[in-house]
Motif scaffolding. Structure first.
Motif, PDB file in Angstrom:
ATOM      1  N   UNK A  26     -46.909  31.069   0.214  1.00  0.00           N
ATOM      2  CA  UNK A  26     -46.240  31.130   1.498  1.00  0.00           C
ATOM      3  C   UNK A  26     -46.722  29.935   2.311  1.00  0.00           C
ATOM      4  N   UNK A  27     -45.839  29.350   3.098  1.00  0.00           N
ATOM      5  CA  UNK A  27     -46.256  28.217   3.904  1.00  0.00           C
ATOM      6  C   UNK A  27     -45.289  27.948   5.040  1.00  0.00           C
ATOM      7  N   UNK A  28     -45.671  27.006   5.897  1.00  0.00           N
ATOM      8  CA  UNK A  28     -44.831  26.596   7.012  1.00  0.00           C
ATOM      9  C   UNK A  28     -45.323  25.252   7.524  1.00  0.00           C
ATOM     10  N   UNK A  29     -44.543  24.663   8.421  1.00  0.00           N
ATOM     11  CA  UNK A  29     -44.889  23.382   9.022  1.00  0.00           C
ATOM     12  C   UNK A  29     -45.824  23.575  10.203  1.00  0.00           C
ATOM     13  N   UNK A  30     -46.772  22.647  10.345  1.00  0.00           N
ATOM     14  CA  UNK A  30     -47.668  22.626  11.489  1.00  0.00           C
ATOM     15  C   UNK A  30     -47.742  21.204  12.032  1.00  0.00           C
ATOM     16  N   UNK A  31     -47.941  21.097  13.339  1.00  0.00           N
ATOM     17  CA  UNK A  31     -48.190  19.797  13.946  1.00  0.00           C
ATOM     18  C   UNK A  31     -49.646  19.409  13.704  1.00  0.00           C
ATOM     19  N   UNK A  32     -49.922  18.131  13.811  1.00  0.00           N
ATOM     20  CA  UNK A  32     -51.260  17.611  13.541  1.00  0.00           C
ATOM     21  C   UNK A  32     -52.343  18.269  14.404  1.00  0.00           C
ATOM     22  N   UNK A  33     -52.021  18.594  15.649  1.00  0.00           N
ATOM     23  CA  UNK A  33     -53.031  19.185  16.526  1.00  0.00           C
ATOM     24  C   UNK A  33     -53.200  20.692  16.347  1.00  0.00           C
ATOM     25  N   UNK A  34     -52.458  21.289  15.407  1.00  0.00           N
ATOM     26  CA  UNK A  34     -52.588  22.721  15.117  1.00  0.00           C
ATOM     27  C   UNK A  34     -53.512  22.997  13.945  1.00  0.00           C
ATOM     28  N   UNK A  35     -53.884  21.956  13.204  1.00  0.00           N
ATOM     29  CA  UNK A  35     -54.722  22.130  12.030  1.00  0.00           C
ATOM     30  C   UNK A  35     -55.912  21.184  12.086  1.00  0.00           C
TER      31      UNK A  35
ATOM     32  N   UNK B 172     -55.118  13.057   7.587  1.00  0.00           N
ATOM     33  CA  UNK B 172     -55.061  14.155   6.650  1.00  0.00           C
ATOM     34  C   UNK B 172     -54.184  13.745   5.483  1.00  0.00           C
ATOM     35  N   UNK B 173     -54.477  14.304   4.327  1.00  0.00           N
ATOM     36  CA  UNK B 173     -53.806  13.890   3.099  1.00  0.00           C
ATOM     37  C   UNK B 173     -53.226  15.077   2.346  1.00  0.00           C
ATOM     38  N   UNK B 174     -52.240  14.802   1.502  1.00  0.00           N
ATOM     39  CA  UNK B 174     -51.687  15.830   0.621  1.00  0.00           C
ATOM     40  C   UNK B 174     -52.795  16.313  -0.304  1.00  0.00           C
TER      41      UNK B 174
ATOM     42  N   UNK C 221     -40.145  11.262  15.909  1.00  0.00           N
ATOM     43  CA  UNK C 221     -40.412   9.834  15.963  1.00  0.00           C
ATOM     44  C   UNK C 221     -41.801   9.441  16.420  1.00  0.00           C
ATOM     45  N   UNK C 222     -42.657  10.402  16.759  1.00  0.00           N
ATOM     46  CA  UNK C 222     -43.974  10.039  17.273  1.00  0.00           C
ATOM     47  C   UNK C 222     -45.129  10.798  16.633  1.00  0.00           C
ATOM     48  N   UNK C 223     -44.864  11.904  15.988  1.00  0.00           N
ATOM     49  CA  UNK C 223     -45.936  12.712  15.411  1.00  0.00           C
ATOM     50  C   UNK C 223     -45.717  12.953  13.935  1.00  0.00           C
TER      51      UNK C 223
ATOM     52  N   UNK D  60     -55.936  26.395  10.131  1.00  0.00           N
ATOM     53  CA  UNK D  60     -55.018  26.478  11.263  1.00  0.00           C
ATOM     54  C   UNK D  60     -55.848  26.898  12.467  1.00  0.00           C
ATOM     55  N   UNK D  61     -55.824  26.071  13.527  1.00  0.00           N
ATOM     56  CA  UNK D  61     -56.639  26.357  14.705  1.00  0.00           C
ATOM     57  C   UNK D  61     -55.813  26.800  15.906  1.00  0.00           C
ATOM     58  N   UNK D  62     -54.499  26.704  15.801  1.00  0.00           N
ATOM     59  CA  UNK D  62     -53.625  27.124  16.887  1.00  0.00           C
ATOM     60  C   UNK D  62     -52.171  26.967  16.479  1.00  0.00           C
ATOM     61  N   UNK D  63     -51.289  27.652  17.170  1.00  0.00           N
ATOM     62  CA  UNK D  63     -49.865  27.606  16.841  1.00  0.00           C
ATOM     63  C   UNK D  63     -49.087  27.320  18.115  1.00  0.00           C
ATOM     64  N   UNK D  64     -48.285  26.247  18.089  1.00  0.00           N
ATOM     65  CA  UNK D  64     -47.482  25.885  19.256  1.00  0.00           C
ATOM     66  C   UNK D  64     -46.035  26.349  19.126  1.00  0.00           C
ATOM     67  N   UNK D  65     -45.514  26.366  17.911  1.00  0.00           N
ATOM     68  CA  UNK D  65     -44.116  26.722  17.707  1.00  0.00           C
ATOM     69  C   UNK D  65     -44.000  28.158  17.217  1.00  0.00           C
TER      70      UNK D  65
END
Length: 66
Positions: free
Chosen positions: A53-62, A1-3, A40-42, A9-14
């Motif tokens: 409005x925005x927030x951080x997502x992990x790669x597997x959430x989007x 994925x790129x800027x 260190x890994x993701x 958003x397909x799911x939320x873990x945090x």
């Protein structure tokens, strides 16, 4: 994925604020504005939505939109 890429958003873990959860229920599409290494890994992605409005997502959430 790129800027600058549109993602869905397909799911939320945090835990995220309720106003963002409500926004995602209306429209889960946003744009990647930046990314960084996490734990260190993701990769974490800052996704911004229409109302600046925005927030951080992990790669597997989007996922990329078509």
């Amino acid at each position: 994925m790129e800027i600058g890429q549109k993602v869905k958003v397909k799911g939320i873990k945090q835990k995220i604020p309720n106003n963002i959860i409500n926004r995602l229920k209306q429209n889960p599409i946003g744009t990647i504005k930046e990314f960084k290494m996490v734990d260190g890994s993701g990769i974490g992605y800052w996704v911004q939505f229409e109302e600046k409005m925005g927030t951080w997502f992990f790669e597997d959430e989007i996922e990329p939109t078509s």
